[in-house]
Scaffold this motif. Sequence first.
Motif, PDB file in Angstrom:
ATOM      1  N   VAL A  57      52.700 -21.548  -3.480  1.00  0.00           N
ATOM      2  CA  VAL A  57      51.323 -22.013  -3.672  1.00  0.00           C
ATOM      3  C   VAL A  57      51.307 -23.296  -4.490  1.00  0.00           C
ATOM      4  O   VAL A  57      50.635 -24.277  -4.128  1.00  0.00           O
ATOM      5  CB  VAL A  57      50.474 -20.924  -4.361  1.00  0.00           C
ATOM      6  N   MET A  58      52.046 -23.300  -5.589  1.00  0.00           N
ATOM      7  CA  MET A  58      52.056 -24.490  -6.449  1.00  0.00           C
ATOM      8  C   MET A  58      52.670 -25.678  -5.715  1.00  0.00           C
ATOM      9  O   MET A  58      52.179 -26.808  -5.832  1.00  0.00           O
ATOM     10  CB  MET A  58      52.828 -24.208  -7.736  1.00  0.00           C
ATOM     11  N   ALA A  59      53.738 -25.432  -4.961  1.00  0.00           N
ATOM     12  CA  ALA A  59      54.366 -26.522  -4.212  1.00  0.00           C
ATOM     13  C   ALA A  59      53.400 -27.126  -3.203  1.00  0.00           C
ATOM     14  O   ALA A  59      53.367 -28.342  -2.984  1.00  0.00           O
ATOM     15  CB  ALA A  59      55.618 -26.010  -3.505  1.00  0.00           C
ATOM     16  N   THR A  60      52.584 -26.279  -2.591  1.00  0.00           N
ATOM     17  CA  THR A  60      51.602 -26.766  -1.619  1.00  0.00           C
ATOM     18  C   THR A  60      50.485 -27.537  -2.303  1.00  0.00           C
ATOM     19  O   THR A  60      50.059 -28.602  -1.839  1.00  0.00           O
ATOM     20  CB  THR A  60      51.000 -25.588  -0.823  1.00  0.00           C
ATOM     21  N   CYS A  61      50.010 -27.007  -3.418  1.00  0.00           N
ATOM     22  CA  CYS A  61      48.838 -27.594  -4.069  1.00  0.00           C
ATOM     23  C   CYS A  61      49.122 -28.912  -4.783  1.00  0.00           C
ATOM     24  O   CYS A  61      48.213 -29.719  -4.964  1.00  0.00           O
ATOM     25  CB  CYS A  61      48.237 -26.589  -5.050  1.00  0.00           C
ATOM     26  N   VAL A  62      50.366 -29.148  -5.199  1.00  0.00           N
ATOM     27  CA  VAL A  62      50.642 -30.410  -5.886  1.00  0.00           C
ATOM     28  C   VAL A  62      50.754 -31.573  -4.902  1.00  0.00           C
ATOM     29  O   VAL A  62      50.744 -32.734  -5.313  1.00  0.00           O
ATOM     30  CB  VAL A  62      51.936 -30.331  -6.740  1.00  0.00           C
TER      31      VAL A  62
ATOM     32  N   TYR B 214      44.917 -24.766 -15.540  1.00  0.00           N
ATOM     33  CA  TYR B 214      44.252 -26.059 -15.766  1.00  0.00           C
ATOM     34  C   TYR B 214      42.966 -25.920 -16.565  1.00  0.00           C
ATOM     35  O   TYR B 214      42.205 -24.965 -16.399  1.00  0.00           O
ATOM     36  CB  TYR B 214      43.904 -26.717 -14.426  1.00  0.00           C
ATOM     37  N   GLN B 215      42.738 -26.922 -17.402  1.00  0.00           N
ATOM     38  CA  GLN B 215      41.414 -27.124 -17.986  1.00  0.00           C
ATOM     39  C   GLN B 215      40.654 -28.061 -17.047  1.00  0.00           C
ATOM     40  O   GLN B 215      41.092 -29.182 -16.791  1.00  0.00           O
ATOM     41  CB  GLN B 215      41.517 -27.763 -19.376  1.00  0.00           C
ATOM     42  N   LEU B 216      39.559 -27.568 -16.529  1.00  0.00           N
ATOM     43  CA  LEU B 216      38.787 -28.384 -15.599  1.00  0.00           C
ATOM     44  C   LEU B 216      38.089 -29.521 -16.346  1.00  0.00           C
ATOM     45  O   LEU B 216      37.720 -29.390 -17.513  1.00  0.00           O
ATOM     46  CB  LEU B 216      37.759 -27.513 -14.878  1.00  0.00           C
ATOM     47  N   HIS B 217      37.910 -30.648 -15.636  1.00  0.00           N
ATOM     48  CA  HIS B 217      37.314 -31.856 -16.222  1.00  0.00           C
ATOM     49  C   HIS B 217      38.111 -32.319 -17.441  1.00  0.00           C
ATOM     50  O   HIS B 217      37.554 -32.857 -18.400  1.00  0.00           O
ATOM     51  CB  HIS B 217      35.854 -31.609 -16.624  1.00  0.00           C
ATOM     52  N   GLY B 218      39.417 -32.069 -17.408  1.00  0.00           N
ATOM     53  CA  GLY B 218      40.262 -32.412 -18.545  1.00  0.00           C
ATOM     54  C   GLY B 218      40.728 -33.849 -18.522  1.00  0.00           C
ATOM     55  O   GLY B 218      40.189 -34.699 -17.811  1.00  0.00           O
TER      56      GLY B 218
ATOM     57  N   ARG C 167      44.445 -15.132 -21.091  1.00  0.00           N
ATOM     58  CA  ARG C 167      43.599 -16.271 -20.731  1.00  0.00           C
ATOM     59  C   ARG C 167      42.791 -16.794 -21.913  1.00  0.00           C
ATOM     60  O   ARG C 167      42.661 -18.009 -22.097  1.00  0.00           O
ATOM     61  CB  ARG C 167      42.685 -15.893 -19.565  1.00  0.00           C
ATOM     62  N   THR C 168      42.257 -15.904 -22.717  1.00  0.00           N
ATOM     63  CA  THR C 168      41.489 -16.353 -23.878  1.00  0.00           C
ATOM     64  C   THR C 168      42.378 -17.085 -24.868  1.00  0.00           C
ATOM     65  O   THR C 168      41.983 -18.123 -25.427  1.00  0.00           O
ATOM     66  CB  THR C 168      40.812 -15.144 -24.563  1.00  0.00           C
ATOM     67  N   ALA C 169      43.578 -16.566 -25.098  1.00  0.00           N
ATOM     68  CA  ALA C 169      44.497 -17.206 -26.044  1.00  0.00           C
ATOM     69  C   ALA C 169      44.846 -18.628 -25.621  1.00  0.00           C
ATOM     70  O   ALA C 169      45.021 -19.523 -26.458  1.00  0.00           O
ATOM     71  CB  ALA C 169      45.765 -16.374 -26.178  1.00  0.00           C
ATOM     72  N   PHE C 170      44.939 -18.862 -24.311  1.00  0.00           N
ATOM     73  CA  PHE C 170      45.319 -20.174 -23.799  1.00  0.00           C
ATOM     74  C   PHE C 170      44.119 -21.096 -23.567  1.00  0.00           C
ATOM     75  O   PHE C 170      44.315 -22.254 -23.170  1.00  0.00           O
ATOM     76  CB  PHE C 170      46.107 -20.026 -22.501  1.00  0.00           C
ATOM     77  N   THR C 171      42.915 -20.620 -23.795  1.00  0.00           N
ATOM     78  CA  THR C 171      41.739 -21.465 -23.590  1.00  0.00           C
ATOM     79  C   THR C 171      41.793 -22.671 -24.527  1.00  0.00           C
ATOM     80  O   THR C 171      41.956 -22.522 -25.743  1.00  0.00           O
ATOM     81  CB  THR C 171      40.442 -20.669 -23.842  1.00  0.00           C
ATOM     82  N   GLY C 172      41.659 -23.846 -23.959  1.00  0.00           N
ATOM     83  CA  GLY C 172      41.797 -25.070 -24.740  1.00  0.00           C
ATOM     84  C   GLY C 172      43.219 -25.580 -24.817  1.00  0.00           C
ATOM     85  O   GLY C 172      43.482 -26.628 -25.419  1.00  0.00           O
ATOM     86  N   HIS C 173      44.141 -24.843 -24.180  1.00  0.00           N
ATOM     87  CA  HIS C 173      45.560 -25.238 -24.213  1.00  0.00           C
ATOM     88  C   HIS C 173      46.172 -25.237 -22.818  1.00  0.00           C
ATOM     89  O   HIS C 173      47.385 -25.146 -22.657  1.00  0.00           O
ATOM     90  CB  HIS C 173      46.338 -24.291 -25.130  1.00  0.00           C
ATOM     91  N   GLU C 174      45.320 -25.341 -21.801  1.00  0.00           N
ATOM     92  CA  GLU C 174      45.806 -25.417 -20.429  1.00  0.00           C
ATOM     93  C   GLU C 174      46.307 -26.836 -20.137  1.00  0.00           C
ATOM     94  O   GLU C 174      46.136 -27.757 -20.940  1.00  0.00           O
ATOM     95  CB  GLU C 174      44.677 -25.060 -19.452  1.00  0.00           C
ATOM     96  N   ILE C 175      46.923 -27.016 -18.974  1.00  0.00           N
ATOM     97  CA  ILE C 175      47.284 -28.352 -18.511  1.00  0.00           C
ATOM     98  C   ILE C 175      46.000 -29.179 -18.407  1.00  0.00           C
ATOM     99  O   ILE C 175      44.961 -28.676 -17.996  1.00  0.00           O
ATOM    100  CB  ILE C 175      47.994 -28.284 -17.148  1.00  0.00           C
ATOM    101  N   CYS C 176      46.052 -30.418 -18.804  1.00  0.00           N
ATOM    102  CA  CYS C 176      44.922 -31.354 -18.848  1.00  0.00           C
ATOM    103  C   CYS C 176      44.086 -31.220 -20.122  1.00  0.00           C
ATOM    104  O   CYS C 176      43.111 -31.964 -20.299  1.00  0.00           O
ATOM    105  CB  CYS C 176      44.006 -31.258 -17.638  1.00  0.00           C
TER     106      CYS C 176
ATOM    107  N   GLU D  29      40.949 -28.177  -6.474  1.00  0.00           N
ATOM    108  CA  GLU D  29      42.233 -27.496  -6.322  1.00  0.00           C
ATOM    109  C   GLU D  29      42.610 -26.762  -7.611  1.00  0.00           C
ATOM    110  O   GLU D  29      43.110 -25.635  -7.572  1.00  0.00           O
ATOM    111  CB  GLU D  29      43.303 -28.513  -5.947  1.00  0.00           C
ATOM    112  N   ARG D  30      42.351 -27.401  -8.736  1.00  0.00           N
ATOM    113  CA  ARG D  30      42.647 -26.758 -10.018  1.00  0.00           C
ATOM    114  C   ARG D  30      41.820 -25.487 -10.197  1.00  0.00           C
ATOM    115  O   ARG D  30      42.327 -24.463 -10.676  1.00  0.00           O
ATOM    116  CB  ARG D  30      42.378 -27.739 -11.159  1.00  0.00           C
ATOM    117  N   ALA D  31      40.552 -25.533  -9.806  1.00  0.00           N
ATOM    118  CA  ALA D  31      39.694 -24.355  -9.908  1.00  0.00           C
ATOM    119  C   ALA D  31      40.197 -23.243  -8.988  1.00  0.00           C
ATOM    120  O   ALA D  31      40.152 -22.053  -9.356  1.00  0.00           O
ATOM    121  CB  ALA D  31      38.254 -24.729  -9.557  1.00  0.00           C
ATOM    122  N   ALA D  32      40.687 -23.607  -7.806  1.00  0.00           N
ATOM    123  CA  ALA D  32      41.213 -22.600  -6.875  1.00  0.00           C
ATOM    124  C   ALA D  32      42.440 -21.911  -7.455  1.00  0.00           C
ATOM    125  O   ALA D  32      42.607 -20.689  -7.321  1.00  0.00           O
ATOM    126  CB  ALA D  32      41.553 -23.256  -5.537  1.00  0.00           C
TER     127      ALA D  32
END
Length: 269
Positions: free
Chosen positions: A122-127, A178-182, A222-231, A192-195
Amino acid sequence: MRRSRIASSASAFLLAAACAFAGPTRAPAAPSRAALDYVALGDSYSAGVGAGSYVSSGTGCLRSRRAYPVLWAAAHASSFSFTACNGAGTSDVLAKQLGPLSPRTDLVSISVGGSDSGYAGVMATCVLPGTTACKSAVTRAHSVMDGALPANLDRLYSAIRTKAPAARVVVLGYPHFYQLHGACRGGLHDTERAALNEAVDHLNSVIAKRAAEHGFTFADVRTAFTGHEICSSSPWLRSVDWLNLTESYHPTASGQSLGYLPLLADTAW
């Protein structure tokens, strides 16, 4: 009457003196927690891929000295077996990682399910460019999550319980990528990031449900990583690295110590 008052005063004086010599009253010490027999199972997220400082094992498992199981064991375990391995799916854990489990095992941690769902593909396709292809890959992953994965998890979880009947089992999930709108420029679009994030939500939901059915504890990162995603401005996940694809989309050392470790600490007892 006067003698009575004198006697009362003398008694009060002696009581005060006794308290003074006895010193301040202390609250009873909190009972210390016994060290545990701990076994860490699972895939690359438990092995610590992306955190560096890998142990030379000759297996390609990429077990990191900075992985959350190693960090937790150093502080709390009386014995520790670390069999988590890069790329492991449920069948790999079932066939290759359960050896250290026994009736004496107190704690088991595990993250698994991403490889079963075909996340690498999935990641290989989406990048690569193409929102439609990315969404199609995510849809196929959903089919696996809803199809074969629950039964595979059931088989694995049942085997863990059989081999370690008294153990507390903590099943750790996966963070949003991903952090959206990052702050990222170029690469994937937010669609794609949201998907990809939604696919993580779906996977965590399947895993959490199966864990609950077996009486295991699900730890949602997920909560622990909020604000620390890619972007984000302070990511705890590695973005795409074309020179080292294996570490792409995996937690950094900070993600292990600040994201995963506190969750295990909160749920291990």
